[in-house]
Design a protein around this motif. Structure first.
Motif, PDB file in Angstrom:
ATOM      1  N   CYS A 261       0.616  -1.143   0.055  1.00 21.14           N
ATOM      2  CA  CYS A 261      -0.265  -0.111  -0.029  1.00 21.14           C
ATOM      3  C   CYS A 261       0.981   1.199  -0.075  1.00 21.14           C
ATOM      4  CB  CYS A 261      -1.001  -0.072   1.107  1.00 21.14           C
ATOM      5  SG  CYS A 261      -0.201   0.451   2.510  1.00 21.14           S
ATOM      6  N   TYR A 512     -10.236   4.737  -3.607  1.00 18.68           N
ATOM      7  CA  TYR A 512     -10.285   4.131  -2.249  1.00 18.68           C
ATOM      8  C   TYR A 512      -9.037   3.862  -1.613  1.00 18.68           C
ATOM      9  CZ  TYR A 512     -15.385   3.609  -3.232  1.00 18.68           C
ATOM     10  OH  TYR A 512     -16.448   3.728  -3.417  1.00 18.68           O
ATOM     11  N   CYS A 513      -8.068   3.558  -2.633  1.00 20.49           N
ATOM     12  CA  CYS A 513      -6.517   3.567  -1.844  1.00 20.49           C
ATOM     13  C   CYS A 513      -5.521   4.474  -2.854  1.00 20.49           C
ATOM     14  CB  CYS A 513      -6.054   2.027  -2.166  1.00 20.49           C
ATOM     15  SG  CYS A 513      -4.901   1.264  -1.236  1.00 20.49           S
ATOM     16  N   ARG A 517      -7.256   7.343   2.606  1.00 19.91           N
ATOM     17  CA  ARG A 517      -7.928   5.975   2.464  1.00 19.91           C
ATOM     18  C   ARG A 517      -8.602   5.840   4.024  1.00 19.91           C
ATOM     19  NH1 ARG A 517      -2.079   3.278   0.973  1.00 19.91           N
ATOM     20  NH2 ARG A 517      -2.155   4.325  -1.246  1.00 19.91           N
ATOM     21  N   LEU A 522     -11.851   0.967   2.074  1.00 20.43           N
ATOM     22  CA  LEU A 522     -10.985  -0.077   1.422  1.00 20.43           C
ATOM     23  C   LEU A 522     -11.675  -1.396   1.560  1.00 20.43           C
ATOM     24  CD1 LEU A 522      -7.660   0.904   3.467  1.00 20.43           C
ATOM     25  CD2 LEU A 522      -8.075   0.511   0.998  1.00 20.43           C
ATOM     26  N   CYS A 570      -5.348  -3.019  -0.896  1.00 18.83           N
ATOM     27  CA  CYS A 570      -6.048  -2.502  -0.161  1.00 18.83           C
ATOM     28  C   CYS A 570      -6.342  -3.457   1.201  1.00 18.83           C
ATOM     29  CB  CYS A 570      -7.679  -2.982  -0.785  1.00 18.83           C
ATOM     30  SG  CYS A 570      -7.842  -1.678  -2.285  1.00 18.83           S
ATOM     31  N   ALA A 573      -3.557  -1.599   3.048  1.00 17.51           N
ATOM     32  CA  ALA A 573      -3.681  -0.386   3.696  1.00 17.51           C
ATOM     33  C   ALA A 573      -4.943  -0.569   4.709  1.00 17.51           C
ATOM     34  CB  ALA A 573      -4.504   0.242   2.336  1.00 17.51           C
ATOM     35  N   ARG A 574      -5.707  -1.619   4.711  1.00 17.26           N
ATOM     36  CA  ARG A 574      -6.600  -1.775   5.675  1.00 17.26           C
ATOM     37  C   ARG A 574      -5.929  -2.355   7.135  1.00 17.26           C
ATOM     38  NH1 ARG A 574     -10.877  -6.497   4.564  1.00 17.26           N
ATOM     39  NH2 ARG A 574      -9.166  -7.439   4.922  1.00 17.26           N
ATOM     40  N   HIS A 583       0.957   6.517   2.615  1.00 15.26           N
ATOM     41  CA  HIS A 583      -0.296   5.893   3.143  1.00 15.26           C
ATOM     42  C   HIS A 583      -0.993   6.741   4.255  1.00 15.26           C
ATOM     43  CE1 HIS A 583      -2.799   2.911   4.823  1.00 15.26           C
ATOM     44  NE2 HIS A 583      -2.465   2.820   5.933  1.00 15.26           N
ATOM     45  N   ARG A 585      -4.413   7.330   6.275  1.00 19.27           N
ATOM     46  CA  ARG A 585      -5.668   6.887   6.719  1.00 19.27           C
ATOM     47  C   ARG A 585      -6.323   7.808   7.446  1.00 19.27           C
ATOM     48  NH1 ARG A 585      -6.237   1.426   7.708  1.00 19.27           N
ATOM     49  NH2 ARG A 585      -7.941   1.860   9.148  1.00 19.27           N
TER      50      ARG A 585
END
Lengths: 637, 229, 266
Positions: A261, A512-513, A517, A522, A570, A573-574, A583, A585
């Motif tokens: 990610c 979404y990514c 994010r 995600l 994803c 990243a989640r 990255h 969030r």
């Protein structure tokens, strides 16, 4: 599974010396008996193939383009960093190391970065000797400039074509070895799978893109230098052919994929102009040295830029980051551009753009100087947009540019599959969660010229290689699997084109990514990606046959892999419940909107292992230790 | 696989001649020799404006130095033969280099003179043959008697025929075109070009070619207009 | 706007090719020429026909992959612009564009607008480098290169190897390409030691590849996306002339031109 990064013990300054001394050497007379495969011919691959050829190994080098000189390293504009300290302005190996670790938001491996900084000085020497026409002072010495937010001038450059010149240097060194007979260059041939026998990487299956023939190449070690996967977003600054296929097939054969990610958004690209857009054009970051970034203070301001008075402009980077101003790192600059556009203050037809204004710089140093510094970039901008940046401010917007994630490698650049080495952008090791400007060229060449020649020798000297040929049952099964995928893609004959799927996939990943994010987003993305992938395998159409040049088929194979990669991105990243580097969030930010790292829980490399189709990949963590550069909140205020 | 094999030692001159670049050097050098002749010949001819005695004496003088004259003639013939041989060989090679032609092709950067070298060359050659037959050998001499040794008479009576003059002016103009490209091109072929001098060289080539054309055609024009009788 | 594209279609090098006309509606003036072909290809693919094959990669004018003739001009009407950066605003509504591949014996056809340019690689392979192995280099600043010299070398080194020079040359000569590399390396002090050898070998390979000869007319530099100056050819000629008449060792044999694409090379 535990990951051993094989970092040498002792002080970091001596780590590389120690590692080199500990390595076993291959007897010079035996080198030509060892065959090596290098996939990719960019800065990392080209440099590796050339250097290994010079040592006397029997090398085969593959590229999917018609010539090794086309590799996308060629497009790098700005420059290459090196800790030479020629300008006497406080640069040192330690400072380059420090800046890179900090710039990477403390998600890189210290020992690798230190080695990179050490080697950087030799790269410049090597390239000068090869005839790379770096910019010079009148006295004949090398010129440096400050680049991408660095406070020292450590960047070497050749006009706006540094990547091209460095690549041509590597390409020429490679061609010299082709002439000498140590390297066989195999262009227009794409690696489609990795052959692993008894746990060792022993070769590849490749497809000749002109005749469609599959061929088997066996070697004692395989070196992947196949670049990044930014094209998963469809629109990126990558070349159209850049793809993840080689890395992805290695992943599916057991190599771990680290930090997928971590993708970098470059702040200065020409904005999208329409639906037909096929790629995004980067304008070198060096432009931020003299250009000032601004948007109107008022939302939806439709006035032309020269009609907007000074006090109605918001130089938002200078306002928010007084000490770094327009030179904040890429991730910060990109996020801020997105933020002002999300507020409705973006410029241009689409509202997705900010001004990069040279008016003040021209007034200060004159148009002639600006033309000398950026002439070719300005020309390129004008060619594409039909606007004259000497008179009208440029419009820029962030775009996907580089991927810090990649196959996991140890200090020796070896992946989790013995005998599979990964170099350059294809590996994950040196840039953490965000890469500094002018560091990609440095890493590619460092890996290719100065690291792999040692580490691959150590591997060859310490391992035994059984005789394997194309009739081996494992080889046959890999060939069959590749053939099956090709046949399948050609047989679907559905209704939608490969590009239409790729475009849709790219939009999902970007939405979404991309620059921002959320856990929920995600989740949504994963569902959408799966559904779209399913449709792809039912409804894609690939015209033509498999036995001549078929560009649709090439694309289809690459997009099929992007689908799987997108899902892994994803998932990664989640999993990473923090914001760091590229990255971001949204749930994890400081009250004033800056990225909030969580060193206690996420100071590790997330390495993902393949567990078969439909199964959740397995996460292995390589904890990161910072003994020299102590993690701190990055501040550019 | 391209293991490097050494070539057997070859004669330098042969290798040089066999390369396209070598042939172009030969063309440049032979071209330069012919250019010098063109200048010398022009200076000789312009004496027609000084009256019959002067130019006839000059012609007589040339005949008294027979060995030198023949040396020059042989050198020129060798130069012409080499110039043409190289041209023909290179032209054949170029034809092979593009077996399938374009359906459409535009010239965007080259001069008219440079693109018509293949035309201007042979026409000038045909003219030279005609010219020699008329004024040196005296085989062709329409309308008037050819008098061996009386160059002035031969010139004036020859050019009083309108089509002889027209053919002459046409061919000399083409020679001018040929020189306009050739004079610059020879520097390029032997490697004596530099960005700083290119424009000057090209302008000089244009100027010299123009002066040569004007110099030569001034003779038939003067004769036709009756200025020289 | 609406354009007619008359495109050369040829399935493989063995097949006979022919022009096929296509109409593309909704051409946006901001599109690049290649994006216009993308749009056409999407339509063709949806109809189940094979899309037009054309070479491309970086699409920012530096990799040298793309290139074809547009109405008889290599890379089309804009100077210093590759087809990937040529925007459609330079054409008029209703115009017909004839797209044809580079044509030269040394660039055998592969498919549609794609040709084989490995002859260029072989020219570089035969000597287009400075023989310095990794690790042998002295410090970068021990080799001083004046700014003007560096700039001049850079002008020549900017070549992207696209082949437009060959395509535009009435003789299909590769003099600009070969000259650019020879000039780049022979201008720099680093390249001086093997200047003679380089010129001899590269020129020999260029001549072995069935390129035509240079007639100094300059069409090449007119279409060159990087505007490589014609004088690089003079540098090549000078280096070659000098090297040819100096005492020298035996030359290496030229590399035999390969035209086949065999997968199982060992």
């Amino acid at each position: 599974m535990t990951l051993d990064a094989k970092i040498p013990s002792g002080p970091i300054e001596l780590a590389w010396d120690k590692a080199r001394f500990d390595m076993k050497l291959v007897n010079p007379a035996n080198k030509r008996k060892h065959s090596l495969i290098v996939v990719g011919s960019g800065l990392a691959g080209g440099a590796a193939a050339a250097s290994l050829g010079e040592l006397g190994y029997n090398v085969k080098c593959f590229c999917f383009q018609d010539s090794p000189r086309r590799a996308h390293s060629i497009a790098a504009q700005g420059g290459i960093n090196a800790a030479k300290n020629y300008p006497n302005d406080g640069e040192s190996i330690y400072r380059l190391f420090y800046d890179t670790v900090k710039g990477g938001d403390f998600r890189a491996r210290e020992a690798n970065v230190y080695r990179l900084a050490q080697i950087s000085v030799h790269i410049i020497d090597q390239c000068v000797a090869q005839g790379v026409p770096f910019a010079r002072e009148y006295g004949g010495t090398l010129t440096n400039r400050s680049f991408g937010g660095a406070q020292v001038s450590r960047t070497f450059y050749a006009r706006g074509q540094t990547g091209q010149q460095l690549l041509l240097g590597a390409y020429q060194a490679l061609e010299r070895q082709v002439r000498a007979g140590t390297v066989t260059m195999i262009p227009r041939t794409e690696m489609l799978d990795l052959i692993v026998i008894d746990g060792q990487a022993r070769g590849i299956v490749a497809r000749n893109l002109v005749t469609g023939e599959l061929s088997v190449h066996i070697a004692d070690a395989v070196i992947l230098a196949t670049g990044g996967y930014g094209n998963v977003y469809y629109l990126s600054t990558n070349a159209k052919g850049s793809n993840v296929t080689a890395s992805w097939r290695a992943y599916k054969r057991g190599a771990l994929f680290a930090n997928p990610c971590f993708t970098q958004i470059h702040p200065t690209c020409i904005p999208v102009s329409g639906d037909y857009q096929s790629k995004l054009t980067l304008m070198s970051e060096s432009l931020r040295n003299d250009g000032r970034i601004w948007v109107p203070k008022m939302k939806g301001d439709q006035r032309s830029p020269d009609q907007i008075p000074e006090d109605e402009r918001d130089y938002y980077l200078e306002r928010r980051y007084p000490s770094f101003g327009n030179l904040v790192p890429r991730d910060v600059a990109s996020r801020n551009a997105k933020a002002v556009c999300d507020e409705g203050r973006g410029v241009g037809k689409s509202g997705l753009g900010v001004y990069l204004d040279f008016f003040d710089a021209i007034a200060r140093v004159g148009e002639k100087t600006i033309r000398e510094r950026y002439g070719n970039l300005f020309d390129m901008y004008q060619r594409i947009t039909d606007e004259d940046p000497y008179k009208v401010p440029m419009r820029i917007y962030p775009a996907i540019h580089y991927t810090m994630g990649g196959l996991w490698v140890d200090y020796q650049l070896q992946s989790t599959i013995p005998g599979l080495f990964v170099l350059g952008e294809a590996n994950f090791s040196d840039h953490g969660a965000n890469r500094l400007g002018a560091s990609a060229l440095m890493q590619g060449l460092s890996d290719g010229y100065f690291v792999i020649p040692y580490t691959v020798g150590n591997y060859l000297a310490t391992n035994k290689f059984k005789k394997v040929d194309a009739s081996h049952s494992e080889v046959q099964s890999v060939v069959a699997a590749v053939q099956q995928t090709t046949d399948k893609l050609l047989s679907i004959r559905g209704k939608r084109t490969v590009d239409s799927f790729h475009r849709e996939l790219g939009k999902i990943v970007w939405d979404y990514c991309g620059m921002a994010r959320t856990a929920q987003g995600l989740e949504t993305a994963i569902g959408k990606i799966r559904a779209l992938r399913e449709e792809f395998w039912q409804n894609v159409t690939v015209p033509g046959s498999g036995d001549d040049l078929n560009q649709s088929l090439e694309k289809a194979g690459r997009v099929a892999d992007f689908f799987e990669l997108a899902e892994l991105m994803c998932i990664d990243a989640r999993e990473r419940n923090e914001s760091c580097g590229g990255h971001f969030r949204e749930e994890y930010q400081t009250p004033d909107g800056e990225a909030q790292r969580d060193d206690e829980r996420y100071s590790y490399v997330a390495a993902w292992g393949y567990r078969g189709p439909g199964n959740t990949p397995e996460l292995t963590k390589e904890p990161l230790e910072f003994n020299y550069v102590h993690p701190s909140q990055r501040s550019y205020k | 696989m391209s293991a490097t094999a050494a070539l057997p030692r070859q004669n330098r001159a042969v290798t040089f001649w066999q390369s396209t670049n070598g042939k172009k050097v030969v063309m440049a050098v032979t071209g330069a020799m012919m250019f010098l002749f063109v200048i010398g010949h022009l200076l000789g001819n312009l004496q027609v404006f000084e009256g019959p005695e002067k130019i006839n004496a000059y012609a007589h003088f040339l005949h008294t130095i027979g060995e030198v004259l023949w040396l020059v003639r042989i050198t020129l013939i060798v130069a012409i033969v080499l110039h043409i041989t190289a041209t023909v060989q290179l032209a054949l090679r170029s034809k092979q280099a593009r077996p399938v032609g374009y359906s459409r092709k535009e010239a965007i950067n080259s001069s008219y003179a440079s693109r018509t070298m293949y035309w201007s060359g042979p026409i000038v050659l045909a003219f030279i043959i005609f010219h020699l037959l008329q004024f040196t050998a005296g085989y062709i001499h329409p309308e008037a008697q050819f008098i061996e040794g009386d160059v002035y008479h031969n010139l004036v009576s020859g050019f009083q025929v309108w089509w002889v003059s027209a053919w002459y002016i046409f061919a000399i103009t083409l020679l001018g075109f040929h020189l306009r490209h050739g004079l610059w091109s020879m520097f390029q072929s032997v490697g004596l070009a530099h960005p700083r001098h290119t424009l000057a060289l090209k302008n000089a080539a244009f100027l010299i070619a123009t002066l040569i054309v004007l110099g030569y055609i001034s003779i038939p024009i003067s004769i036709l207009l009756g200025i020289v009788k | 706007m609406k354009l007619t594209l008359k495109i050369w279609r040829q399935k493989t090098h063995k097949d006979k090719g022919a022009f096929v006309s296509y109409t593309v509606d909704h051409v946006d003036p901001e599109m690049s020429m290649l994006e216009c072909l993308d749009v056409l290809n999407e339509t063709l693919t949806e109809r189940g026909e094979e899309p037009v094959a054309f070479e491309h990669d970086c699409r920012e004018g530096i990799c040298g992959s793309c290139g074809f003739m547009i109405n008889g001009v290599a890379h089309g009407p804009e100077r210093a612009t590759t087809v990937c950066q040529l925007t459609m605003r330079h054409f008029n509504d209703g115009q017909e564009l004839v797209l044809e591949p580079w044509r030269a014996k040394a660039f055998p056809a592969i498919k549609d607008l794609v040709v084989d340019r490995r002859s260029f690689d072989r020219i570089i392979e035969s000597g287009g480098y400075i023989s310095v192995s990794t690790g042998q280099a002295p410090d970068g600043n021990t080799i001083l290169v004046g700014k003007e010299t560096a700039d001049q070398a850079m002008d020549a080194a900017a070549c992207i190897g696209c082949g437009a020079c060959v395509a535009a040359c009435p003789n299909a000569a590769a003099a600009l390409f070969t000259g650019a590399k020879i000039a780049h390396l022979s201008i720099l002090p680093q390249g001086k030691p093997e200047r003679d050898r380089r010129a001899l070998h590269m020129v020999a390979q260029m001549n072995a590849e069935l390129f035509g000869n240079c007639t100094n007319i300059g069409e090449c530099t007119g279409v060159c996306p990087k505007e490589i100056p014609l004088e690089v050819i003079a540098t090549m000629n000078r280096d070659y002339l000098r090297a040819s008449w100096k005492k020298r060792e035996d030359l290496e044999a030229t590399i035999p031109p390969a035209t086949e694409w065999s997968a199982n090379r060992t």
